[in-house]
Design a protein around this motif. Structure first.
Motif, PDB file in Angstrom:
ATOM      1  N   LYS A 408      -8.508 -22.989  34.530  1.00 44.67           N
ATOM      2  CA  LYS A 408      -7.589 -21.852  34.599  1.00 44.67           C
ATOM      3  C   LYS A 408      -7.634 -21.265  36.006  1.00 44.67           C
ATOM      4  CE  LYS A 408      -7.794 -20.566  29.711  1.00 44.67           C
ATOM      5  NZ  LYS A 408      -8.113 -19.493  28.742  1.00 44.67           N
ATOM      6  N   ILE A 409      -6.434 -20.934  36.527  1.00 41.33           N
ATOM      7  CA  ILE A 409      -6.335 -20.405  37.890  1.00 41.33           C
ATOM      8  C   ILE A 409      -6.932 -18.998  37.933  1.00 41.33           C
ATOM      9  CG2 ILE A 409      -4.745 -19.760  39.730  1.00 41.33           C
ATOM     10  CD1 ILE A 409      -2.797 -21.835  38.636  1.00 41.33           C
ATOM     11  N   ILE A 410      -7.913 -18.809  38.827  1.00 48.45           N
ATOM     12  CA  ILE A 410      -8.582 -17.506  38.938  1.00 48.45           C
ATOM     13  C   ILE A 410      -8.327 -16.849  40.297  1.00 48.45           C
ATOM     14  CG2 ILE A 410     -10.381 -18.115  37.277  1.00 48.45           C
ATOM     15  CD1 ILE A 410     -12.223 -18.720  39.627  1.00 48.45           C
ATOM     16  N   TYR A 411      -7.710 -17.583  41.248  1.00 53.18           N
ATOM     17  CA  TYR A 411      -7.473 -16.989  42.574  1.00 53.18           C
ATOM     18  C   TYR A 411      -6.311 -17.716  43.261  1.00 53.18           C
ATOM     19  CZ  TYR A 411      -7.904 -15.986  47.531  1.00 53.18           C
ATOM     20  OH  TYR A 411      -7.631 -15.630  48.819  1.00 53.18           O
ATOM     21  N   CYS A 443      -3.255 -22.696  33.276  1.00 53.75           N
ATOM     22  CA  CYS A 443      -4.042 -23.913  33.482  1.00 53.75           C
ATOM     23  C   CYS A 443      -3.491 -24.677  34.676  1.00 53.75           C
ATOM     24  CB  CYS A 443      -4.015 -24.804  32.241  1.00 53.75           C
ATOM     25  SG  CYS A 443      -5.024 -24.162  30.890  1.00 53.75           S
ATOM     26  N   ILE A 444      -4.399 -25.210  35.479  1.00 52.16           N
ATOM     27  CA  ILE A 444      -3.994 -25.892  36.704  1.00 52.16           C
ATOM     28  C   ILE A 444      -3.253 -27.186  36.415  1.00 52.16           C
ATOM     29  CG2 ILE A 444      -6.078 -27.293  37.000  1.00 52.16           C
ATOM     30  CD1 ILE A 444      -5.993 -26.533  39.958  1.00 52.16           C
ATOM     31  N   ASP A 445      -3.413 -27.747  35.208  1.00 53.30           N
ATOM     32  CA  ASP A 445      -2.732 -28.993  34.865  1.00 53.30           C
ATOM     33  C   ASP A 445      -1.286 -28.764  34.425  1.00 53.30           C
ATOM     34  OD1 ASP A 445      -3.055 -27.812  32.433  1.00 53.30           O
ATOM     35  OD2 ASP A 445      -4.416 -29.314  31.623  1.00 53.30           O
ATOM     36  N   ALA A 446      -0.795 -27.499  34.457  1.00 53.39           N
ATOM     37  CA  ALA A 446       0.585 -27.220  34.038  1.00 53.39           C
ATOM     38  C   ALA A 446       1.594 -27.852  34.985  1.00 53.39           C
ATOM     39  CB  ALA A 446       0.807 -25.712  33.950  1.00 53.39           C
ATOM     40  N   ARG A 453      -4.896 -36.828  31.520  1.00 53.96           N
ATOM     41  CA  ARG A 453      -5.426 -37.668  32.600  1.00 53.96           C
ATOM     42  C   ARG A 453      -5.899 -36.806  33.765  1.00 53.96           C
ATOM     43  NH1 ARG A 453      -3.795 -39.730  37.328  1.00 53.96           N
ATOM     44  NH2 ARG A 453      -1.772 -38.664  37.192  1.00 53.96           N
ATOM     45  N   ILE A 454      -5.124 -35.733  34.083  1.00 53.37           N
ATOM     46  CA  ILE A 454      -5.519 -34.858  35.191  1.00 53.37           C
ATOM     47  C   ILE A 454      -6.827 -34.147  34.871  1.00 53.37           C
ATOM     48  CG2 ILE A 454      -4.834 -32.819  36.488  1.00 53.37           C
ATOM     49  CD1 ILE A 454      -3.350 -35.381  37.231  1.00 53.37           C
ATOM     50  N   ARG A 455      -6.974 -33.681  33.618  1.00 61.33           N
ATOM     51  CA  ARG A 455      -8.222 -33.004  33.238  1.00 61.33           C
ATOM     52  C   ARG A 455      -9.415 -33.955  33.363  1.00 61.33           C
ATOM     53  NH1 ARG A 455      -8.558 -28.272  29.652  1.00 61.33           N
ATOM     54  NH2 ARG A 455      -6.644 -27.073  29.883  1.00 61.33           N
ATOM     55  N   ALA A 456      -9.222 -35.202  32.907  1.00 62.09           N
ATOM     56  CA  ALA A 456     -10.311 -36.177  32.994  1.00 62.09           C
ATOM     57  C   ALA A 456     -10.678 -36.454  34.449  1.00 62.09           C
ATOM     58  CB  ALA A 456      -9.897 -37.471  32.286  1.00 62.09           C
ATOM     59  N   LEU A 491     -18.768 -25.170  39.575  1.00 61.38           N
ATOM     60  CA  LEU A 491     -18.304 -23.795  39.452  1.00 61.38           C
ATOM     61  C   LEU A 491     -16.788 -23.702  39.307  1.00 61.38           C
ATOM     62  CD1 LEU A 491     -20.521 -22.093  42.185  1.00 61.38           C
ATOM     63  CD2 LEU A 491     -20.996 -22.383  39.740  1.00 61.38           C
ATOM     64  N   GLY A 492     -16.086 -24.723  39.713  1.00 62.68           N
ATOM     65  CA  GLY A 492     -14.630 -24.689  39.619  1.00 62.68           C
ATOM     66  C   GLY A 492     -14.020 -25.715  40.542  1.00 62.68           C
ATOM     67  N   THR A 493     -12.728 -25.514  40.892  1.00 65.19           N
ATOM     68  CA  THR A 493     -11.981 -26.465  41.719  1.00 65.19           C
ATOM     69  C   THR A 493     -11.072 -25.696  42.666  1.00 65.19           C
ATOM     70  OG1 THR A 493     -11.974 -28.024  39.867  1.00 65.19           O
ATOM     71  CG2 THR A 493     -10.476 -28.479  41.702  1.00 65.19           C
ATOM     72  N   VAL A 494     -11.073 -26.091  43.957  1.00 73.14           N
ATOM     73  CA  VAL A 494     -10.192 -25.505  44.964  1.00 73.14           C
ATOM     74  C   VAL A 494      -9.086 -26.508  45.272  1.00 73.14           C
ATOM     75  CG1 VAL A 494     -10.002 -24.714  47.349  1.00 73.14           C
ATOM     76  CG2 VAL A 494     -11.959 -24.043  45.970  1.00 73.14           C
ATOM     77  N   VAL A 495      -7.826 -26.020  45.321  1.00 79.48           N
ATOM     78  CA  VAL A 495      -6.684 -26.888  45.594  1.00 79.48           C
ATOM     79  C   VAL A 495      -5.910 -26.324  46.776  1.00 79.48           C
ATOM     80  CG1 VAL A 495      -4.633 -28.002  44.650  1.00 79.48           C
ATOM     81  CG2 VAL A 495      -6.552 -27.438  43.134  1.00 79.48           C
TER      82      VAL A 495
END
Length: 852
Positions: A408-411, A443-446, A453-456, A491-495
């Motif tokens: 989930k996008i937090i920032y 959700c970032i996969d939206a 597949r993206i979540r995996a 801790l999370g993912t930066v895009v």
């Protein structure tokens, strides 16, 4: 739905305690229910065990009736009539007792499967009255009677296996299995008694009956061996001492007598009554051991039932006490927790309000509350640092977003929000619910179609990953980086996002323009509307390049078109530089030089035309005279060739006849050799036939040994019980195959004996054929000598004629070559004149300019 986040801690703790108590009650209830089921199961097994003893009693009486019926039938009704009548009464009495017990069990649902198995097995008892009448009237033979009783008994015994399935106690399973196995062994003893009584009453044992008699003894030993492995030591000792000890010596002696007699052998006057009595005594002792096992089974079942009842009451008491204790302890913990957490609540509220200087109560404590207070203090410090990082990220120009471990996008920093607002309209064409101002929590996969597949991929990501995605008409380049702390925890993912839509669009325009240029279309241009910066400069440069190339190629095309039409005075006049300038100079110089070359070719063509006409006239006159001389030599050569051909044909025929005579002589000699070889081969066939007869004898022995091995395999299958039934069928099939092998070997032996006699006759015929071939060889040799002399003379004549013909032919060839050369020279002169005229006509196409 309950919103637990709005519940106070007291309610949450109370709910947790309540859930724990409910879970404890559930687990305890499951244990109580399990103990209750075990108690009921053991109580039911008591009734089942009692019914099995009644089934055992019925089987025992049916076994005795089967043996008595076999004696009665095999003696043609002369023996055992009164004994048979008494035995039938005992069988009926046992059946009535069993029916009463089974009717009582109909009230319990758990017994349905068992009762169904027993009812199916006892269905054959409905034919008992009819079978008895047939036995009394002697309208049924011994094997048929034996088969009916055996199938009824075996089916009844097999139904008892259901009892072992109904118990989960391994001890009861073992003793039930031992009891059933022992009854199966005693059943084979009853079959052995009936088989032995039938053979003795008939006065001899047929081979099939004898084999079954031996197999039944081995099957008993198999079942009793299994019984010894699972039964108690005392029961095993009683089986060894009473049923198989010294008291059964007379039975063993009778058995050995039958074994020694063999199929259709002398049974030494042994009577069926003696055998039946000895076998019955042994079976009665086995029945006594069987009753002991039944008593042991009933005692164990009753003991297990009492133990299960005690365990049920114990588990029930413990479960109730544990539930009450948990409730009391939970209330105490709830009061302590709510009082201590009140102070920490105030501290966390101050942190949320942004108070940078504050005190966290409870930090000095050494228990879990102290750890919680110190964790809140650490969170306060981390929050201050995170605020600084957020401020820095908001100021950078890169488009950055961050998602937590739940994707989930937090920032989102300021740059990426501005980018999404700029493309928001285009994004909504693909994602109608998209909003640049409501991305937090999404959700970032939206942004992807294949979300799973993206979540995996994100879950397994350990290092930065670069990729591209398309959302409708928009194209983005992404750099996805996992955020991992010093402990290796995710801790999370930066895009990082980059909008490359305009870049890809101009790439497509350039590619389209280049493809058109490759195909010769230089009229296309890149639309510069809406472009700026580097993209605008790139588009203008490519358009200018295409314009320059197009204008230069148009003038070059005009120059080449004039040159193709023969106009050598056209020149390229445009002002070009670089490569285009060199092309202009080279093309103009080529046209000037070509003009000079064509002028010279026109002058030379006129001179060649005049000379070739004079050469053609002289060559024609010479060719005519040479052809007349060649015709005369050709007629002479043809006559000589015809004569030489006739002589050569005679010589070749003579040589062919000589070769045929030699071939015939060689064939005759080879025929003699082949005849000798045939005689030797017939002798070898005769010797091989005798060896095959010996091999057939070995096959007979193998078939006999296979039969014995199949019998032993049947015994081992019987030892395996139900698990060996399939193997027993295979063993029976092997015995049948062994019998067929023995029969086939006998037939093969007879055929080989017959073929051996025919081989001897063949040897005599081949010897006579060899003597006839010897006479033919002498005659063929004389004919071959005469034909060789004729061939030699014809060959000498051919050589002489070939020499004369060769000289004439050589003269004819020289003359022909001269004539051909003259003709070629004349043709070449004429062709040269024609080509010169054609060359002159071709050069008239060009427009020549005067030389300077």
């Amino acid at each position: 739905m309950f919103n637990l986040s709005r519940w106070p801690v007291r309610r949450l703790v109370f709910a947790a305690i309540l859930v724990s108590i409910i879970a404890l009650i559930g687990v305890s209830g499951a244990l109580v229910q399990e103990r209750w089921a075990v108690m009921r199961e053991n109580a039911d097994l008591t009734d089942l065990a009692a019914s099995v003893t009644k089934i055992s009693a019925l089987v025992h009486e049916l076994q005795r009736e089967r043996g008595a019926s076999a004696l009665f039938l095999n003696s043609n009704g002369q023996q055992f009539r009164s004994e048979l009548a008494g035995q039938r009464e005992r069988s009926d009495r046992a059946a009535r007792v069993l029916n009463v017990a089974l009717n009582e069990m109909q009230k319990v649902a758990r017994f349905t499967t068992f009762l169904s198995q027993v009812d199916q097995a006892l269905t054959k008892l409905s034919y008992l009255g009819e079978t008895r009448r047939n036995i009394d009237e002697l309208s049924i033979n011994g094997p048929t009677s034996f088969k009916y009783y055996t199938e009824t008994i075996i089916g009844t015994l097999n139904s008892t296996y259901e009892i072992a399935k109904m118990s989960s106690d391994h001890g009861i399973k073992d003793i039930v299995f031992a009891y059933i196995t022992f009854m199966q062994g005693k059943e084979r003893a009853g079959q052995e008694r009936a088989a032995g009584a039938g053979g003795l009453a008939a006065g001899k044992f047929e081979p099939e009956l004898y084999q079954r008699f031996i197999g039944l003894a081995l099957a008993q030993e198999t079942f009793f061996s299994v019984f010894r492995g699972v039964s108690s030591l005392a029961t095993t000792e009683r089986l060894k001492n009473d049923a198989e000890g010294s008291t059964s010596l007379s039975f063993k002696e009778l058995r050995r007598t039958i074994y020694a007699a063999g199929p259709s052998g002398d049974i030494k006057g042994t009577s069926a009554q003696t055998w039946f009595k000895a076998a019955s005594e042994r079976i009665d002792k086995l029945k006594s051991v069987e009753d002991d096992v039944a008593t042991e089974l009933l005692a164990m079942v009753e003991q297990r039932a009492n133990a299960a009842q005690r365990q049920f009451l114990t588990v029930l008491a413990i479960s109730i006490g544990a539930a009450l204790s948990t409730l009391a302890l939970g209330l105490i913990v709830m009061n302590v927790m709510t009082r201590i957490l009140g102070g920490l609540k105030t501290a966390t509220n101050m942190i949320a309000a942004g108070d940078a200087v504050m005190e966290i109560p409870g930090v000095e404590r050494s228990d879990e509350i102290g750890e919680l207070a110190r964790a809140i203090l650490a969170i306060h410090g981390a929050g201050v640092a995170a605020t600084r990082v957020k401020t820095a990220l908001d100021a950078v120009s890169s488009n950055v977003m961050m998602a937590d471990t739940d994707f989930k996008i937090i920032y989102l920093n300021t740059a990426i929000i501005a980018m999404f607002r700029r493309v928001e309209v285009d994004m909504r064409r693909e994602m109608p619910q998209f909003s640049a101002d409501r991305l937090l929590g999404v959700c970032i996969d939206a942004f992807h179609k294949d979300r799973s597949r993206i979540r995996a991929m994100l879950s397994s990501l350990l290092e930065p990953h670069r990729t591209k995605i398309q959302v409708g008409t928009l194209h983005f380049k992404l750099v996805v980086t996992p955020v991992i702390n010093h402990k290796g925890e995710r801790l999370g993912t930066v895009v990082e996002w980059s909008d490359i839509t305009q870049e890809l669009k101009i790439n497509d325009e350039v590619a389209s323009m280049v493809d058109a240029a490759i195909k010769g279309d230089l009229s296309r241009r890149i639309n510069i509307a809406g472009k700026e910066g580097f993209m605008l400069r790139l588009a203008e440069g490519i358009n200018a390049l295409n314009c320059t190339v197009s204008s230069s190629l148009d003038e070059i095309a005009g120059f080449l078109g004039a040159l193709a039409e023969g106009d050598l005075g056209r020149r390229i006049t445009g002002n070009y530089q670089g490569m285009f300038g060199r092309i202009k100079d080279d093309a103009n110089n080529s046209a000037t030089r070509l003009n000079e070359v064509i002028s010279r070719i026109i002058s030379a063509a006129n001179d060649i035309s005049i000379a070739s006409s004079e050469i053609s006239a002289g060559s024609g006159d010479l060719a005519e005279r040479t052809e007349q001389q060649a015709a005369s030599l050709e007629q002479t050569s043809a006559a000589m060739e015809q004569l030489a051909g006739t002589v050569r044909s005679n010589a070749e025929n003579a040589v062919t006849a000589r070769d045929m005579a030699i071939t015939a002589r060689t064939a005759a000699r080879n025929g003699g050799v082949v005849t000798g070889s045939a005689i030797e081969a017939m002798h070898r066939i005769e010797s091989s036939s005798r060896k095959v007869i010996d091999i057939i004898g070995v096959i007979d022995e193998i078939a006999f040994q296979t039969n014995l091995l199949a019998l032993n395999a049947a015994v081992e299958a019987a030892r395996a019980g139900d698990a060996g039934k399939g193997f027993a069928v295979v063993a029976q099939e092997v015995r049948i195959l062994a019998h067929r092998s023995a029969q086939a070997s006998k037939e093969i032996k007879a055929l080989i004996m017959d073929s051996d006699g025919q081989v001897r006759d063949g040897v005599g015929l081949v010897r006579k054929a060899g003597e006839a071939l010897a006479g033919i060889v002498g005659g063929v040799q004389q004919v071959a000598t005469l034909i060789a002399d004729i061939a030699r003379a014809c060959h000498e004549q051919t050589i002489a004629l070939d020499e004369v013909n060769g000289m004439v032919t050589q003269m004819d060839e020289v003359t022909q070559k001269n004539a051909a050369l003259v003709e070629e020279t004349s043709a070449a002169a004429q062709s040269l004149a024609t080509e010169a005229s054609e060359l002159h006509n071709l050069t008239t196409v060009f427009k020549i300019t005067a030389s300077r």
